[in-house]
Design a protein around this motif. Structure first.
Motif, PDB file in Angstrom:
ATOM      1  N   VAL A 130     -78.047  21.153  40.946  1.00 46.45           N
ATOM      2  CA  VAL A 130     -79.422  20.890  40.547  1.00 46.45           C
ATOM      3  C   VAL A 130     -79.497  20.903  39.019  1.00 46.45           C
ATOM      4  O   VAL A 130     -78.586  21.386  38.344  1.00 46.45           O
ATOM      5  CB  VAL A 130     -80.420  21.920  41.122  1.00 46.45           C
ATOM      6  CG1 VAL A 130     -80.454  21.867  42.641  1.00 46.45           C
ATOM      7  CG2 VAL A 130     -80.094  23.339  40.641  1.00 46.45           C
ATOM      8  N   GLY A 131     -80.573  20.371  38.474  1.00 45.53           N
ATOM      9  CA  GLY A 131     -80.796  20.374  37.037  1.00 45.53           C
ATOM     10  C   GLY A 131     -82.284  20.396  36.760  1.00 45.53           C
ATOM     11  O   GLY A 131     -83.098  20.066  37.628  1.00 45.53           O
ATOM     12  N   MET A 132     -82.654  20.763  35.531  1.00 45.06           N
ATOM     13  CA  MET A 132     -84.061  20.950  35.198  1.00 45.06           C
ATOM     14  C   MET A 132     -84.394  20.328  33.845  1.00 45.06           C
ATOM     15  O   MET A 132     -83.683  20.556  32.862  1.00 45.06           O
ATOM     16  CB  MET A 132     -84.394  22.446  35.186  1.00 45.06           C
ATOM     17  CG  MET A 132     -85.850  22.786  34.928  1.00 45.06           C
ATOM     18  SD  MET A 132     -86.106  24.587  34.896  1.00 45.06           S
ATOM     19  CE  MET A 132     -85.391  24.990  33.280  1.00 45.06           C
ATOM     20  N   ALA A 133     -85.468  19.555  33.817  1.00 41.17           N
ATOM     21  CA  ALA A 133     -85.977  18.959  32.581  1.00 41.17           C
ATOM     22  C   ALA A 133     -87.287  19.637  32.208  1.00 41.17           C
ATOM     23  O   ALA A 133     -88.137  19.864  33.071  1.00 41.17           O
ATOM     24  CB  ALA A 133     -86.199  17.454  32.767  1.00 41.17           C
ATOM     25  N   VAL A 134     -87.483  19.956  30.932  1.00 45.27           N
ATOM     26  CA  VAL A 134     -88.709  20.639  30.518  1.00 45.27           C
ATOM     27  C   VAL A 134     -89.818  19.630  30.228  1.00 45.27           C
ATOM     28  O   VAL A 134     -89.559  18.448  29.971  1.00 45.27           O
ATOM     29  CB  VAL A 134     -88.476  21.525  29.277  1.00 45.27           C
ATOM     30  CG1 VAL A 134     -87.383  22.536  29.540  1.00 45.27           C
ATOM     31  CG2 VAL A 134     -88.148  20.677  28.049  1.00 45.27           C
ATOM     32  N   SER A 135     -91.079  20.134  30.242  1.00 46.72           N
ATOM     33  CA  SER A 135     -92.219  19.254  29.969  1.00 46.72           C
ATOM     34  C   SER A 135     -93.344  19.960  29.222  1.00 46.72           C
ATOM     35  O   SER A 135     -94.352  19.331  28.901  1.00 46.72           O
ATOM     36  CB  SER A 135     -92.765  18.680  31.286  1.00 46.72           C
ATOM     37  OG  SER A 135     -93.296  19.709  32.113  1.00 46.72           O
ATOM     38  N   TYR A 136     -93.196  21.270  28.941  1.00 47.93           N
ATOM     39  CA  TYR A 136     -94.314  22.016  28.351  1.00 47.93           C
ATOM     40  C   TYR A 136     -94.746  21.473  26.995  1.00 47.93           C
ATOM     41  O   TYR A 136     -95.904  21.596  26.596  1.00 47.93           O
ATOM     42  CB  TYR A 136     -93.960  23.501  28.225  1.00 47.93           C
ATOM     43  CG  TYR A 136     -92.834  23.807  27.273  1.00 47.93           C
ATOM     44  CD1 TYR A 136     -93.052  23.897  25.905  1.00 47.93           C
ATOM     45  CD2 TYR A 136     -91.543  24.008  27.743  1.00 47.93           C
ATOM     46  CE1 TYR A 136     -92.016  24.160  25.026  1.00 47.93           C
ATOM     47  CE2 TYR A 136     -90.504  24.268  26.874  1.00 47.93           C
ATOM     48  CZ  TYR A 136     -90.739  24.343  25.518  1.00 47.93           C
ATOM     49  OH  TYR A 136     -89.708  24.592  24.649  1.00 47.93           O
ATOM     50  N   ASP A 137     -93.807  20.862  26.237  1.00 42.44           N
ATOM     51  CA  ASP A 137     -94.148  20.343  24.914  1.00 42.44           C
ATOM     52  C   ASP A 137     -95.064  19.135  24.969  1.00 42.44           C
ATOM     53  O   ASP A 137     -95.626  18.719  23.942  1.00 42.44           O
ATOM     54  CB  ASP A 137     -92.873  19.986  24.154  1.00 42.44           C
ATOM     55  CG  ASP A 137     -92.060  18.908  24.857  1.00 42.44           C
ATOM     56  OD1 ASP A 137     -91.814  19.056  26.076  1.00 42.44           O
ATOM     57  OD2 ASP A 137     -91.664  17.929  24.200  1.00 42.44           O
TER      58      ASP A 137
END
Length: 493
Positions: free
Chosen positions: A336-343
């Motif tokens: 699995v992998g994770m991409a951030v989006s909070y910015d």
């Protein structure tokens, strides 16, 4: 149509019992006899990427011909409303330029297959036709495969579009997307009911009064079905297992390379990260079992929003906790992998405007981890460990080459706490691929976190490629001896 390349393909259908069916594509030909229940199935040898291929399916009385078939990379794009926001919605706030469209789409087509809900769960009362169709899993609008041209992308998920565009440009292969997000859903909506009965039956009982179900989802279901609705008298997409039956079972035999996923908002209303982690793991495992392969699963770490300021005092969502759970799952679930989006967050809107970076960050994961493109950085700095030396906290990151801040300022939003978990802002400085923290308000540091807020828009740590660091909260490791701290006078001050 886009078929998955370089993997055996299952082709199946219905015919009269005992009838012989022949399938041919790419110079391969297979023949089978229809079973007594009226179903038949053949496995075809792998196809090389490219095309166009001609797919023919023949029986003694009928012949189906599919032209313009290509073999390439097929990805499932699913989740809830942030994956569902379309290019039409995206274009109301942003513009596309020529570089956003592929110049080689004739030789390497980029196409999508949309599984769109005819009756989405908007705040309206459904009529009897809608209820009938939902009850019989007939609420989909299928438009076949469409080219991702400027004229045809309005109804396509914006994140999926940017993901597929980046992937196609890098791989120079045909790319196909199966797109089926459903707004407002939680993880248990997408898990097969039989699995939940076995491993998590508490989510199934008395749904409208179940404390493990988000209140918002219950209220919307009641609004759609009518105030007199009785649990399971009418089905709803928010019921446990519904989306699996309506959106996953119909495509589970279609060969895919992997899945991208954006969800978690509905689960963030509940202060129960244990449930979220268990259900997310169950969902991924269930889908892999159903598709018959351990495909890669790449998801988005939740964005942010200031719910209390937007909707009123007392309304709180547990976004930081869910983000941290999503990060922890990286070490609990394989591939699995994770991409951030909070910015990219918008303070007063759960559907942030800028979709392109999320699609491209998900594509980075796939290109590095699935397609072996080691020169592409897969993600931003990812917490590795925190060590205590002479009351200074040294935080190590993975994927931190060129570690810096996006605004040239000191790293922001780091906080430290003792055993009481009462957090205080920490002074931070970058040294190579580490961040060093000090906090005079905490004499015995035990915990550290970063960007741990509903709306962490001030977080500024990135790697050399400008990809933001993932949010985290972790316990600091035991003290270790240090020879000197003279190299960091700015921290001492």
């Amino acid at each position: 149509m886009i078929l998955q390349c370089e993997e055996r393909l299952s082709v199946k259908g219905e015919a009269r019992p005992g009838e012989w069916v022949t399938v041919s594509i790419g110079g391969n030909r297979e023949k089978t006899c229809c079973q007594s229940d009226g179903h038949w199935e053949v496995d075809m040898p792998p196809l090389s990427a490219g095309g166009p291929y001609l797919l023919e399916i023949c029986s003694s009385k009928e012949k189906l011909v599919y032209r313009d078939v290509y073999a390439g990379e097929v990805w499932l794009c699913s989740g809830q409303s942030n994956m569902a926001v379309t290019m039409g919605g995206h274009l109301r706030n942003s513009k596309l330029d020529e570089n956003d469209f592929l110049s080689n789409r004739k030789s390497n087509p980029f196409r999508y297959f949309s599984m769109e809900s005819i009756w989405p769960s908007y705040p309206v009362v459904w009529n009897w036709i809608a209820k009938y169709c939902i009850n019989h899993y007939q609420g989909l609008r299928l438009k076949g495969w469409n080219d991702c041209t400027p004229e045809k992308i309005n109804s396509l998920s914006a994140i999926a579009f940017f993901y597929g565009t980046y992937l196609s440009r890098q791989l120079e292969k045909p790319v196909g997307l199966i797109v089926n997000p459903v707004g407002g859903t939680a993880e248990y909506c997408w898990i097969e009911r039989r699995l939940m009965q076995k491993e998590y039956p508490e989510i199934l009982s008395d749904w409208y009064n179940n404390q493990k179900v988000t209140i918002w989802m219950k209220n919307r279901a009641i609004q759609n079905l009518g105030k007199r609705a009785v649990a399971y008298e009418n089905l709803h997409p928010y019921y446990p297992g519904y989306c699996f039956e309506a959106f996953i079972r119909p495509v589970k035999d279609y060969a895919i390379k992997g899945c991208i996923w954006f969800s978690g908002e509905s689960s963030a209303q509940l202060n129960d990260t244990g449930q979220f982690e268990k259900l997310q793991e169950m969902q991924i495992r269930n889908w892999r079992e159903s598709f018959g392969k351990n495909f890669p699963f790449y998801y988005v770490q939740l964005h942010g929003m200031n719910y209390e300021q937007t909707f009123g005092e007392g309304l709180h969502y547990f976004y930081p906790e869910i983000r941290n759970s999503q990060r922890r799952l990286l070490s609990q679930i394989p591939d699995v992998g994770m991409a951030v989006s909070y910015d990219l967050s918008v303070m007063d809107n759960v559907h942030f405007r800028n979709r392109k970076p999320v699609g491209e960050r998900l594509a980075r994961l796939a290109l590095h981890k699935t397609y072996g493109k080691g020169e592409i950085m897969p993600c931003g700095p990812l917490y590795h460990e925190a060590l205590l030396r002479d009351n200074f906290i040294y935080i190590k990151f993975d994927w931190a080459e060129g570690l810096c801040t996006k605004d040239g300022d000191k790293p922001k939003t780091f906080e430290v706490a003792g055993k009481d978990k009462c957090f205080h802002p920490a002074k931070a400085s970058i040294a190579g691929e580490e961040v060093i923290l000090s906090c005079r308000e905490v004499s015995e540091p035990v915990w550290v976190h970063y960007a741990f807020d509903e709306y962490p828009i001030d977080a500024n740590l990135v790697n050399g490629e400008g990809v933001p660091a993932a949010c985290f909260e972790e316990r600091i490791c035991k003290s270790v001896k240090s020879s000197s701290i003279e190299s960091f006078p700015d921290i001492i001050e």
